[in-house]
Scaffold this active site. Structure first.
Site, short mmCIF file in Angstrom:
data_model
loop_
_atom_site.label_atom_id
_atom_site.label_comp_id
_atom_site.label_asym_id
_atom_site.label_seq_id
_atom_site.Cartn_x
_atom_site.Cartn_y
_atom_site.Cartn_z
N CYS A 153 -1.12 2.07 6.78
CA CYS A 153 -0.73 0.71 7.17
C CYS A 153 -0.34 -0.03 5.89
O CYS A 153 -0.78 0.33 4.79
CB CYS A 153 -1.86 0.00 7.89
SG CYS A 153 -3.40 -0.16 6.97
N HIS B 37 -9.00 2.45 -3.01
CA HIS B 37 -7.58 2.29 -2.64
C HIS B 37 -6.87 1.38 -3.64
O HIS B 37 -6.67 0.21 -3.39
CB HIS B 37 -7.53 1.72 -1.22
CG HIS B 37 -6.19 1.26 -0.73
ND1 HIS B 37 -4.99 1.84 -1.15
CD2 HIS B 37 -5.85 0.29 0.15
CE1 HIS B 37 -3.98 1.21 -0.54
NE2 HIS B 37 -4.49 0.28 0.25
N CYS C 108 0.81 -1.22 0.00
CA CYS C 108 0.00 0.00 0.00
C CYS C 108 0.84 1.27 0.00
O CYS C 108 0.35 2.33 -0.38
CB CYS C 108 -0.93 0.01 1.21
SG CYS C 108 -1.87 -1.51 1.41
#
Length: 404
Positions: free
Chosen positions: A390, A360, A90
């Protein structure tokens, strides 16, 4: 020592994976469009002056393989521009910004493109049953333990307390359930936060906030896509509270209080302050500091806490010095647990909405958040911004920017 400054940012709209507006777009096409649009925002910059094009991608295989960063450079006609592809899941395109930041501070370059892309629609072709199992068998027992916990809704506790290995391959939704258990978060807490994200995003769309950072993109069928697919106007607590748990029987994580699956790309151009002055380019923000940290993969959602503390410490700042905060909304559980532990006021947090509403696209998100923070600091006339995420596998990453 030179300063590293961001001078331009742009992103594509964010599509809903598999059935959304960008489902037919290859990742290289998405990334090339975002990078080209961003570089074109910098007056006087010649592609030959770019020291490196660094592109983040969480899953750099298949159509996203073959060193996508270099593929994108050549697709844009920039044969002289080097390219590399980086994954930190991410935070992949926060990592590429960190690399550019370090290179400039060390005097090893003056102009970098930091970009990110993910086309989840294009990750897998055909049946997933045909894909080889590439997981290391030494984690078989850890994965079996995760499955048992999910099926029986057992109370989670840290396996390291029993001398056992954590599940490095754990499903992200299960980590959100673990964080909710550890921090005593209620389903109501998560659902109210998800409604906040949707409502703030809807408000910001009406105010024209999101349109300021989106570059329209033309899909293969000729449709010009100008807006994000996923925001749901009119979302209410009564609606989201009716959904069933998505990852664990009797759990608290639902499709409404976590991000959807998405496609998209984003980029920023980072320069030394001396190069920006030479070109007569106005910097948008200075990169102040970064931080990266790790913890048990089974508690991935708490990654922003230590990463943020490290970035603040390196900047000589406290959380009280930060005007606006963007915590990526992978799951409401991890955002709530992180902002509460860090002592962040809600009136400074994700003030325009977030990924629960927007989506996302993993590799894109770091660069998207940078563009959003630049947009937000300008829109709300603020100075300092913190971005933190995170990261799958049990990590966290943070970046502090100062508007110029």
């Amino acid at each position: 020592m030179p300063e590293a400054v961001i001078v331009a940012a742009a992103r594509t709209p964010i599509g809903r994976a598999v059935k959304g507006s960008l489902r037919e777009m290859r990742p290289d096409e998405l990334a090339a469009a975002a990078v080209r649009a961003t570089v074109e925002k910098v007056p006087g910059l010649q592609p030959s002056e770019i020291d490196d094009l660094m592109l983040g991608c969480a899953m750099p295989g298949g159509e996203a393989g073959y060193n996508l960063g270099r593929v994108v450079a050549v697709m844009n006609g920039w044969d002289e521009v080097p390219g590399t592809t980086v994954t930190r899941y991410c935070a992949s395109s926060i990592q590429t910004t960190r690399m550019a930041f370090h290179a400039i501070k060390s005097g090893e370059g003056d102009v970098f493109v930091s970009a990110g892309v993910e086309a989840v629609s294009r990750h897998f072709k055909g049946s997933s049953d045909e894909l080889p199992d590439t997981k290391n068998p030494r984690f078989d027992e850890a994965m079996a333990r995760t499955t048992r916990t999910a099926e029986t809704n057992e109370t989670w506790h840290d396996p390291r307390e029993d001398g056992l290995a954590p599940d490095i391959y754990i499903q992200m939704g299960q980590t959100a359930e673990n964080v909710a258990t550890l921090r005593g978060l209620r389903r109501e807490d998560l659902d109210h936060f998800s409604v906040r994200s949707q409502n703030l995003t809807e408000k910001s769309i009406r105010e024209g906030f999101w349109a300021r950072e989106i570059t329209p993109i033309t899909s293969p069928d000729g449709t010009v896509v100008v807006a994000d697919d996923c925001p749901r106007p009119g979302t209410t607590y009564e609606t989201v509270s009716q959904l069933k748990p998505a990852f664990r029987e009797g759990g608290v994580v639902t499709a409404a209080n976590c991000c959807p699956l998405n496609d998209g790309a984003a980029a920023v151009v980072i320069m030394s302050d001396t190069k920006a002055e030479q070109l007569g380019v106005r910097p948008l923000a200075r990169i102040v500091s970064t931080g990266v940290s790790a913890l048990s993969p089974e508690l991935m959602g708490l990654g922003p806490v230590e990463a943020t503390n490290r970035a603040l410490d390196r900047a000589g700042m406290t959380i009280a010095d930060i005007d606006l905060v963007e915590i990526n909304e992978a799951f409401a559980a991890q955002v709530i647990a992180s902002y509460e532990e860090l002592g962040i006021d809600l009136d400074r947090l994700n003030v325009n909405g977030g990924a629960i509403a927007l989506g996302h696209p993993y590799g894109m998100t770091g660069a998207r958040l940078q563009g959003t923070m630049l947009n937000s600091l300008d829109f709300h006339d603020k100075t300092t911004g913190l971005i933190t995420l995170c990261v799958g596998g049990g990590q966290g990453m943070a970046l502090i920017l100062e508007r110029i």
